[in-house]
Design a protein around this motif. Structure first.
Motif, PDB file in Angstrom:
ATOM      1  N   PHE A  21     -16.691 -39.170  22.281  1.00  0.00           N
ATOM      2  CA  PHE A  21     -15.351 -39.470  21.049  1.00  0.00           C
ATOM      3  C   PHE A  21     -16.167 -40.287  20.365  1.00  0.00           C
ATOM      4  CE2 PHE A  21     -11.415 -41.402  19.751  1.00  0.00           C
ATOM      5  CZ  PHE A  21     -11.471 -39.964  18.680  1.00  0.00           C
ATOM      6  N   GLN A  22     -16.298 -41.528  20.662  1.00  0.00           N
ATOM      7  CA  GLN A  22     -16.358 -42.653  19.640  1.00  0.00           C
ATOM      8  C   GLN A  22     -17.396 -42.329  19.189  1.00  0.00           C
ATOM      9  OE1 GLN A  22     -16.177 -46.530  22.313  1.00  0.00           O
ATOM     10  NE2 GLN A  22     -13.810 -46.819  22.555  1.00  0.00           N
ATOM     11  N   PRO A  24     -18.621 -29.347  22.318  1.00  0.00           N
ATOM     12  CA  PRO A  24     -19.986 -29.726  21.766  1.00  0.00           C
ATOM     13  C   PRO A  24     -20.713 -29.012  20.596  1.00  0.00           C
ATOM     14  CG  PRO A  24     -20.397 -30.223  23.732  1.00  0.00           C
ATOM     15  CD  PRO A  24     -18.769 -29.700  23.579  1.00  0.00           C
ATOM     16  N   GLY A  25     -20.143 -27.859  20.816  1.00  0.00           N
ATOM     17  CA  GLY A  25     -20.395 -26.628  20.186  1.00  0.00           C
ATOM     18  C   GLY A  25     -19.691 -26.204  18.322  1.00  0.00           C
ATOM     19  N   ALA A  26     -18.672 -27.063  18.399  1.00  0.00           N
ATOM     20  CA  ALA A  26     -17.716 -26.068  17.286  1.00  0.00           C
ATOM     21  C   ALA A  26     -18.417 -26.700  16.584  1.00  0.00           C
ATOM     22  CB  ALA A  26     -16.886 -27.147  18.122  1.00  0.00           C
ATOM     23  N   PRO A  27     -17.976 -26.208  14.848  1.00  0.00           N
ATOM     24  CA  PRO A  27     -18.306 -26.408  13.865  1.00  0.00           C
ATOM     25  C   PRO A  27     -18.541 -27.926  14.069  1.00  0.00           C
ATOM     26  CG  PRO A  27     -16.536 -24.176  13.902  1.00  0.00           C
ATOM     27  CD  PRO A  27     -16.990 -25.120  15.432  1.00  0.00           C
ATOM     28  N   ALA A  53     -23.738 -37.433  19.080  1.00  0.00           N
ATOM     29  CA  ALA A  53     -23.148 -37.906  20.209  1.00  0.00           C
ATOM     30  C   ALA A  53     -23.482 -36.513  20.931  1.00  0.00           C
ATOM     31  CB  ALA A  53     -21.446 -37.073  20.872  1.00  0.00           C
ATOM     32  N   ASP A  54     -23.357 -35.325  20.809  1.00  0.00           N
ATOM     33  CA  ASP A  54     -24.149 -33.998  20.916  1.00  0.00           C
ATOM     34  C   ASP A  54     -25.438 -33.242  20.450  1.00  0.00           C
ATOM     35  OD1 ASP A  54     -21.945 -33.908  23.211  1.00  0.00           O
ATOM     36  OD2 ASP A  54     -20.549 -33.708  21.107  1.00  0.00           O
ATOM     37  N   HIS A  55     -25.473 -33.257  19.490  1.00  0.00           N
ATOM     38  CA  HIS A  55     -26.831 -32.902  19.251  1.00  0.00           C
ATOM     39  C   HIS A  55     -27.698 -32.556  18.874  1.00  0.00           C
ATOM     40  CE1 HIS A  55     -25.509 -29.503  15.727  1.00  0.00           C
ATOM     41  NE2 HIS A  55     -27.407 -29.387  15.368  1.00  0.00           N
ATOM     42  N   TYR A  56     -28.233 -31.126  18.942  1.00  0.00           N
ATOM     43  CA  TYR A  56     -29.797 -31.091  18.917  1.00  0.00           C
ATOM     44  C   TYR A  56     -30.801 -30.572  17.602  1.00  0.00           C
ATOM     45  CZ  TYR A  56     -30.162 -31.056  24.411  1.00  0.00           C
ATOM     46  OH  TYR A  56     -29.503 -31.523  25.593  1.00  0.00           O
ATOM     47  N   TYR A  57     -31.439 -31.725  17.178  1.00  0.00           N
ATOM     48  CA  TYR A  57     -32.343 -31.348  15.805  1.00  0.00           C
ATOM     49  C   TYR A  57     -33.702 -30.839  16.484  1.00  0.00           C
ATOM     50  CZ  TYR A  57     -28.615 -33.840  14.669  1.00  0.00           C
ATOM     51  OH  TYR A  57     -27.009 -34.216  13.913  1.00  0.00           O
ATOM     52  N   PRO A  58     -33.800 -29.284  16.107  1.00  0.00           N
ATOM     53  CA  PRO A  58     -35.110 -29.233  15.830  1.00  0.00           C
ATOM     54  C   PRO A  58     -35.880 -29.066  14.590  1.00  0.00           C
ATOM     55  CG  PRO A  58     -33.680 -27.208  16.634  1.00  0.00           C
ATOM     56  CD  PRO A  58     -32.792 -28.537  16.106  1.00  0.00           C
ATOM     57  N   LEU A  59     -36.568 -30.492  14.107  1.00  0.00           N
ATOM     58  CA  LEU A  59     -36.454 -31.107  12.900  1.00  0.00           C
ATOM     59  C   LEU A  59     -37.708 -29.097  12.312  1.00  0.00           C
ATOM     60  CD1 LEU A  59     -36.680 -34.555  13.633  1.00  0.00           C
ATOM     61  CD2 LEU A  59     -34.627 -33.051  12.585  1.00  0.00           C
ATOM     62  N   VAL A  64     -25.192 -21.503  29.956  1.00  0.00           N
ATOM     63  CA  VAL A  64     -24.016 -21.847  29.690  1.00  0.00           C
ATOM     64  C   VAL A  64     -24.080 -23.516  29.208  1.00  0.00           C
ATOM     65  CG1 VAL A  64     -23.593 -20.834  32.300  1.00  0.00           C
ATOM     66  CG2 VAL A  64     -24.727 -23.118  31.660  1.00  0.00           C
ATOM     67  N   GLY A  65     -24.655 -22.783  27.678  1.00  0.00           N
ATOM     68  CA  GLY A  65     -24.601 -23.951  27.609  1.00  0.00           C
ATOM     69  C   GLY A  65     -23.735 -24.367  25.626  1.00  0.00           C
ATOM     70  N   ASP A  66     -24.423 -24.988  24.282  1.00  0.00           N
ATOM     71  CA  ASP A  66     -23.974 -24.328  23.572  1.00  0.00           C
ATOM     72  C   ASP A  66     -24.829 -24.662  22.112  1.00  0.00           C
ATOM     73  OD1 ASP A  66     -21.679 -26.052  24.621  1.00  0.00           O
ATOM     74  OD2 ASP A  66     -22.935 -27.907  25.136  1.00  0.00           O
TER      75      ASP A  66
END
Length: 370
Positions: free
Chosen positions: A183-184, A232-235, A265-271, A332-334
């Motif tokens: 959260f922080q 984590p998977g929310a907009p 916090a959570d995002h994955y980035y395929p750059l 089962v992920g995001d």
């Protein structure tokens, strides 16, 4: 004769051409009014748009590096204040818990052997702490002890000693409190920490432009707050240094160092960078023993907490996109949306590309197998 001359002159004076020489001045007034209108329109256009830069070849750069705080005489001495602040992400106004009033807090710059002194003052309604992610330092108090819990309206003075042989590269700092870390960090509590010296073995790269690129996303509810329960998977709103798709300038052939850090916090980035390759020189705070090339348009996955330092050389004049693609972590992920992280303008006079480092210039790596 005098009368004839006067009559002739008077006759000519009564035949103005295109308003010039109009005895009433109406034509001159109209021309001045037209020029004034042109100037007003030009000013209005320059105010309404990112006006063309000095070579007339594109819009002005809007990318901004974070504020920087550097060590002095071997000591970085600073204060981080955790408090509520109001700021904008794109067209959304947000109130969140951040460091020093900013979603993009200062970048700290230190050298191997430096002492890092950070006073952390907690003015929010939650406990918090501080962790320097990736540093090879002591976990004992008053150093990087993740079990320190700073209660509301309290403070702690951290003292983190870097060893003299500490690796040079890109690291970051963030809270590390069980149950509140996600959260922080989602609120904006993370920033970059750079250990200087990455380019020291390469004389040809001294003085090149350096861009710090913090990849951070933030979820914002209808009340302009970060939701306490993070999905984590929310907009979400994907930013680069808190900016939405800033413009970056590079000259054709110019070499830049990009320090790309996934400190969200959570995002994955395929750059993906269009039109020009990226050359990885360091990863997760460790210089490599050779450059690794990411070809134009090829994807490189940057997971949470990962950092890469890359060299980029400006391609032919044109406009290119630096993007993150959609990504799914499994059944089962995001799922994560894609976005344009920045728009790259290759403009201006061309430069002869700096020769890239070859493997012989890289310091040998320690053999950890022994």
């Amino acid at each position: 004769m005098e009368e004839s001359k006067s009559a002739g002159m008077a006759g000519k004076a009564t035949e103005p051409k295109s308003g010039v020489g109009d005895p009433n001045g109406d034509g001159i007034i109209k021309i001045r009014a037209l020029l004034g209108l042109v100037l007003v329109l030009a000013f209005a256009l320059s105010s309404c748009f990112d006006f063309f830069d000095d070579d007339g070849g594109g819009k002005k750069e809007t990318f901004q590096n974070p504020e920087e705080i550097s060590s002095v005489n071997g000591v970085l001495d600073t204060t981080l204040v955790v408090d509520f602040a109001e700021f904008r992400i794109g067209n959304r106004r947000v109130t969140a818990r951040v460091y020093n009033g900013s979603f993009t807090p200062p970048t700290f710059r230190v050298f191997p052997g430096d002492l890092i002194r950070i006073r952390l003052e907690n003015l929010i309604d939650q406990m918090t702490s501080l962790h320097t992610h990736g540093l090879n330092v002591s976990p004992l108090s008053p150093g990087d002890n993740i079990f320190i819990m700073i209660t509301p309206n309290a403070a702690f003075n951290y003292e983190i000693q870097l060893p003299n042989e500490h690796p040079e590269g890109t690291f970051y700092y963030h809270p590390h409190l069980y149950g509140l870390t996600e959260f922080q960090i989602m609120s904006g509590m993370s920033g970059t920490l750079i250990v200087e010296g990455l380019l020291d073995p390469f004389p040809q790269l001294q003085g090149i432009r350096e861009l710090v690129m913090n990849l951070k996303d933030i979820q914002i509810d209808s009340d302009g707050q970060v939701p306490v329960e993070i999905d984590p998977g929310a907009p979400t709103h994907i930013t680069l240094n808190g900016q939405i798709n800033p413009r970056i300038r590079i000259r054709p052939g110019e070499t830049q160092l990009w320090r790309i850090a996934n400190i969200g916090a959570d995002h994955y980035y395929p750059l993906v960078l269009e039109g020009m390759p990226m050359y990885i020189i360091a990863r997760d705070g460790n210089r490599q023993n050779q450059l690794v090339t990411i070809p134009p348009g090829q994807t490189f996955l940057l997971p949470v907490s990962s950092r890469i330092d890359v060299l980029v050389q400006g391609g032919p004049k044109g406009t290119y996109r630096f993007r993150t693609l959609p990504f799914n972590t499994g059944p089962v992920g995001d799922s994560y949306d894609g976005a344009t992280l920045a728009t790259l303008d290759s403009r201006g006079s061309s430069e002869d590309p700096i020769p890239l480092p070859d493997p012989s210039q890289f310091p040998p790596l320690e053999n950890l197998c022994n």
